[in-house]
Design a protein around this motif. Structure first.
Motif, PDB file in Angstrom:
ATOM      1  N   LEU A 112       0.797  -1.213   0.000  1.00 27.40           N
ATOM      2  CA  LEU A 112      -0.141  -0.277   0.063  1.00 27.40           C
ATOM      3  C   LEU A 112       1.143   1.333   0.035  1.00 27.40           C
ATOM      4  O   LEU A 112       0.480   2.158  -0.511  1.00 27.40           O
ATOM      5  CB  LEU A 112      -0.842  -0.091   1.312  1.00 27.40           C
TER       6      LEU A 112
ATOM      7  N   ILE B 136       1.602   1.661  -3.627  1.00 21.68           N
ATOM      8  CA  ILE B 136       0.693   2.486  -4.159  1.00 21.68           C
ATOM      9  C   ILE B 136       0.526   3.789  -4.065  1.00 21.68           C
ATOM     10  O   ILE B 136       0.017   4.460  -4.696  1.00 21.68           O
ATOM     11  CB  ILE B 136      -0.677   1.431  -3.904  1.00 21.68           C
TER      12      ILE B 136
ATOM     13  N   SER C  70       2.896   5.917  -5.787  1.00 18.32           N
ATOM     14  CA  SER C  70       2.606   6.093  -7.272  1.00 18.32           C
ATOM     15  C   SER C  70       1.290   7.015  -7.424  1.00 18.32           C
ATOM     16  O   SER C  70       1.327   7.674  -8.454  1.00 18.32           O
ATOM     17  CB  SER C  70       2.254   4.741  -7.629  1.00 18.32           C
ATOM     18  N   LEU C  71       0.343   7.070  -6.565  1.00 20.34           N
ATOM     19  CA  LEU C  71      -0.978   7.842  -6.706  1.00 20.34           C
ATOM     20  C   LEU C  71      -0.678   9.182  -6.456  1.00 20.34           C
ATOM     21  O   LEU C  71      -1.187  10.001  -7.256  1.00 20.34           O
ATOM     22  CB  LEU C  71      -1.759   6.870  -5.629  1.00 20.34           C
TER      23      LEU C  71
ATOM     24  N   LEU D  51      -0.824   0.858 -10.790  1.00 16.63           N
ATOM     25  CA  LEU D  51      -1.481   0.993  -9.084  1.00 16.63           C
ATOM     26  C   LEU D  51      -2.721   0.436  -8.936  1.00 16.63           C
ATOM     27  O   LEU D  51      -3.132  -0.077  -7.963  1.00 16.63           O
ATOM     28  CB  LEU D  51      -1.153   2.391  -8.941  1.00 16.63           C
TER      29      LEU D  51
ATOM     30  N   ALA E  97      -2.532  -3.264  -8.701  1.00 16.88           N
ATOM     31  CA  ALA E  97      -1.805  -3.628  -7.370  1.00 16.88           C
ATOM     32  C   ALA E  97      -2.907  -3.208  -6.365  1.00 16.88           C
ATOM     33  O   ALA E  97      -3.130  -4.289  -5.182  1.00 16.88           O
ATOM     34  CB  ALA E  97      -0.796  -2.791  -7.179  1.00 16.88           C
ATOM     35  N   LEU E  98      -3.735  -2.392  -6.498  1.00 16.64           N
ATOM     36  CA  LEU E  98      -4.877  -2.102  -5.527  1.00 16.64           C
ATOM     37  C   LEU E  98      -5.878  -3.021  -5.472  1.00 16.64           C
ATOM     38  O   LEU E  98      -6.118  -3.532  -4.436  1.00 16.64           O
ATOM     39  CB  LEU E  98      -5.403  -0.592  -5.715  1.00 16.64           C
TER      40      LEU E  98
ATOM     41  N   GLN F 242      -4.688  -5.907  -3.458  1.00 16.96           N
ATOM     42  CA  GLN F 242      -4.932  -5.699  -2.041  1.00 16.96           C
ATOM     43  C   GLN F 242      -6.517  -5.746  -1.625  1.00 16.96           C
ATOM     44  O   GLN F 242      -6.788  -6.178  -0.476  1.00 16.96           O
ATOM     45  CB  GLN F 242      -4.398  -4.486  -1.572  1.00 16.96           C
TER      46      GLN F 242
END
Length: 296
Positions: free
Chosen positions: A40, A43, A46-47, A77, A80-81, A84
């Motif tokens: 996270l 993430i 990146s966000l 991202l 990846a999110l 999660q």
């Protein structure tokens, strides 16, 4: 020097087994059970770049490549999110297939989140005479860093992944010393000046153009309880227990505001005061005024 590693490993396995049995957890089929703080954090990093590419993105980014960078980074991202989110849904006994739709709704929220963050940056710039530019505010102010995390965490909380939301909030807490529960509702143009020690509880509701200083607490006054299965007590959860702060309020350093009370629009709460009752719009609450109110 030698160590009895096998004995330590066995004792740690016993401790894990004891914990899982006490929590009535079954053996997992394999793989990680819960979302990863480290994943996270990546993430969120990146966000931040996606939301503010020319300020928080890579140092070599050029403006003519901005859209390419945002699209490429956003695609990675969001995948990846989604992984999660699946972990949290699985752990909560919900359908993992819901993760894709949830992440799509989160992605669709990003322009609105950027708009709220723009209002927070402007509030900090106009509210602090030491701020020389909006770029300085975005790059340097811990209150803005905390709000980037909070705007993201609150949206995740709304979408039904409270564990992910809480991890995002705690990443900001560790970085800035500002503790905002992801459930707190905060309007546009919110400015946390200095920031260290600020605490904002889960059910707090904050209006627009509100400014708070360091060590301010918007907390609960008491915690109702119910009897538990072991003859003790357990806290009731989910109750509205934190303050409501209306628009254009200023709360100075060290103020503690507790309970489901209302701080009326345009009020000023002075430093180091303790407020447990609602105050009407336009109030000025200071230590001196509180002492006067207590006189017979």
């Amino acid at each position: 020097m030698s160590f009895d590693i096998d004995e330590v490993v066995a004792n740690l396995r016993t401790a894990r087994t004891r914990w899982r049995e006490s929590q009535q957890r079954q053996r997992e089929p394999g793989g990680r059970e819960l979302p990863s703080r480290e994943a996270l954090q990546g993430i969120l990093d990146s966000l931040r770049g996606v939301l503010f590419p020319m300020r928080l993105g890579p140092p070599d980014l050029r403006q003519d490549a901005e859209d390419w960078y945002v699209g490429h980074t956003l695609d990675a991202l969001l995948h990846a999110l989604c992984a999660q989110v699946r972990l949290e849904l699985r752990h909560a006994g919900q359908h993992e297939a819901d993760a894709d739709g949830l992440v799509r709704r989160f992605a669709a929220s990003l322009p609105a989140i950027r708009g709220l963050l723009d209002s927070d940056v402007l509030a900090a710039f106009h509210g602090d005479p030491a701020a020389r530019s909006v770029d300085e505010v975005l790059l340097c102010y811990p209150g803005i860093d905390a709000m980037v995390h909070h705007r993201v965490a609150h949206r995740l909380y709304e979408l039904g992944v409270p564990l992910l939301a809480r991890i995002v909030a705690e990443l900001a807490h560790g970085r800035t010393g500002i503790d905002i529960h992801p459930g707190a509702t905060i309007g546009a143009g919110f400015f946390i000046d200095h920031g260290t020690g600020v605490v904002i509880g889960e059910t707090a509701v904050i209006g627009e153009r509100v400014r708070v200083y360091q060590a301010v607490t918007l907390g609960a006054k008491r915690f109702p309880t119910d009897p538990d299965d072991r003859g003790g007590v357990k806290l009731q959860k989910g109750l509205a227990r934190h303050p409501q702060v209306e628009d254009d309020v200023v709360i100075y350093a060290g103020a503690t505001i507790l309970g489901r009370i209302v701080i009326g629009r345009g009020s000023t709460i002075g430093g180091n005061v303790w407020v447990t009752e609602s105050v009407p719009p336009g109030s000025h609450v200071t230590q001196a005024s509180l002492r006067q109110d207590r006189r017979p």
